[in-house]
Design a protein around this motif. Structure first.
Motif, PDB file in Angstrom:
ATOM      1  N   UNK A  85       0.806  -1.213   0.000  1.00  0.00           N
ATOM      2  CA  UNK A  85       0.000   0.000   0.000  1.00  0.00           C
ATOM      3  C   UNK A  85       0.844   1.270   0.000  1.00  0.00           C
ATOM      4  N   UNK A  86       0.560   2.134  -0.972  1.00  0.00           N
ATOM      5  CA  UNK A  86       1.222   3.432  -1.054  1.00  0.00           C
ATOM      6  C   UNK A  86       2.635   3.386  -1.607  1.00  0.00           C
ATOM      7  N   UNK A  87       3.123   2.160  -1.946  1.00  0.00           N
ATOM      8  CA  UNK A  87       4.512   2.035  -2.415  1.00  0.00           C
ATOM      9  C   UNK A  87       4.614   1.427  -3.809  1.00  0.00           C
ATOM     10  N   UNK A  88       4.061   0.215  -3.981  1.00  0.00           N
ATOM     11  CA  UNK A  88       4.161  -0.446  -5.282  1.00  0.00           C
ATOM     12  C   UNK A  88       3.775  -1.916  -5.184  1.00  0.00           C
ATOM     13  N   UNK A  89       4.476  -2.774  -5.927  1.00  0.00           N
ATOM     14  CA  UNK A  89       4.140  -4.206  -5.992  1.00  0.00           C
ATOM     15  C   UNK A  89       5.395  -5.057  -5.873  1.00  0.00           C
ATOM     16  N   UNK A  90       5.185  -6.272  -5.365  1.00  0.00           N
ATOM     17  CA  UNK A  90       6.274  -7.246  -5.347  1.00  0.00           C
ATOM     18  C   UNK A  90       5.692  -8.633  -5.604  1.00  0.00           C
ATOM     19  N   UNK A  91       6.560  -9.561  -6.032  1.00  0.00           N
ATOM     20  CA  UNK A  91       6.140 -10.934  -6.240  1.00  0.00           C
ATOM     21  C   UNK A  91       6.283 -11.734  -4.952  1.00  0.00           C
ATOM     22  N   UNK A  92       5.337 -12.631  -4.728  1.00  0.00           N
ATOM     23  CA  UNK A  92       5.422 -13.543  -3.598  1.00  0.00           C
ATOM     24  C   UNK A  92       5.395 -14.951  -4.206  1.00  0.00           C
ATOM     25  N   UNK A  93       6.559 -15.500  -4.478  1.00  0.00           N
ATOM     26  CA  UNK A  93       6.657 -16.783  -5.156  1.00  0.00           C
ATOM     27  C   UNK A  93       6.736 -17.925  -4.157  1.00  0.00           C
ATOM     28  N   UNK A  94       6.073 -19.029  -4.515  1.00  0.00           N
ATOM     29  CA  UNK A  94       6.115 -20.213  -3.677  1.00  0.00           C
ATOM     30  C   UNK A  94       5.273 -20.123  -2.426  1.00  0.00           C
ATOM     31  N   UNK A  95       4.390 -19.096  -2.348  1.00  0.00           N
ATOM     32  CA  UNK A  95       3.544 -18.962  -1.173  1.00  0.00           C
ATOM     33  C   UNK A  95       2.074 -19.026  -1.530  1.00  0.00           C
ATOM     34  N   UNK A  96       1.757 -19.594  -2.722  1.00  0.00           N
ATOM     35  CA  UNK A  96       0.370 -19.664  -3.142  1.00  0.00           C
ATOM     36  C   UNK A  96      -0.408 -20.608  -2.266  1.00  0.00           C
TER      37      UNK A  96
END
Length: 231
Positions: A220-231
């Motif tokens: 929130x308020x910053x951007x995006x990142x990937x969260x891999x292997x935590x689906x």
């Protein structure tokens, strides 16, 4: 073969050409477990038809087939218009003339029969390494991102990425951190367009549909990142 190389094979398709039914069926069983798609053919002419129809990433072909057909002739025909498809040759003979001809056709490997699992795996490892490994990324154990082809692929379906989506996903993976809204605007958006809030929301909404579930996280308020292997 390392597990990460085995997993990368699942992003590719293979065409296997062999005239002996027993060998063809046995090797196909192995290939089915490794590749996204396995196509088989029983001779050179059938192989060429399957090649044109399917455009596989890799071709594995025997050299000597029914009279009048050879794997060398088939490869020469393919190489007239296609220098990129990887090719592995199999042969029961260590025929020097054949090997010299084969060397001119930009092959990944020349396997001497019988085809053992060890020989096959060595050749497949060489195949994976001929690709720029920075262009094939694993999102999870069933899903792969091919930057060069602009696709996200799994066993069930393949999603084509837009230019922005392709660039954004590679940025997320290679940076391995939060990609800020400012970075998105300067590195993903075209100079002639403006990244409005509505445009970004629509972009993210469509992008999420192509990714594994819960793979993209909004900070929130910053951007995006990937969260891999935590689906």
């Amino acid at each position: 073969m390392q597990d990460n190389i085995i997993s990368k094979l699942n992003a590719f398709s293979v065409l296997y050409i062999e005239d002996e039914d027993g060998i063809r069926n046995n090797i196909k069983e192995i290939l089915d477990h490794l590749f996204k798609e396995t196509i088989t053919a029983k001779n050179a002419s059938d192989g060429h038809i399957k090649y044109v129809q399917n455009k596989p990433d890799l071709i594995i072909t025997d050299i000597r087939m029914p009279p009048g057909e050879t794997g060398i002739d088939l490869i020469k025909k393919i190489r007239e218009s296609d220098s990129k498809t990887r090719i592995i040759i199999t042969s029961a003979h260590t025929d020097l003339e054949y090997m010299l001809k084969a060397a001119e056709l930009h092959l990944v490997k020349y396997i001497i029969k019988p085809i053992t699992q060890e020989k096959l795996m060595d050749a497949l490892e060489a195949f994976v390494k001929t690709h720029d490994e920075n262009k094939i990324y694993t999102l999870n154990e069933n899903c792969y991102f091919d930057y060069s082809k602009s696709i996200i692929s799994n066993k069930e379906e393949t999603h084509n990425l837009t230019k922005k989506e392709n660039m954004f996903l590679k940025l997320l993976i290679t940076k391995n951190r939060i990609i800020t809204y400012e970075e998105m605007e300067t590195q993903i958006w075209d100079e002639d367009s403006v990244m409005t809030q509505n445009a970004m929301r629509l972009f993210i909404k469509n992008f999420r549909k192509k990714l594994p579930e819960k793979c993209l996280k909004n900070i929130q308020g910053t951007g995006y990142r990937l969260v891999l292997g935590e689906q």
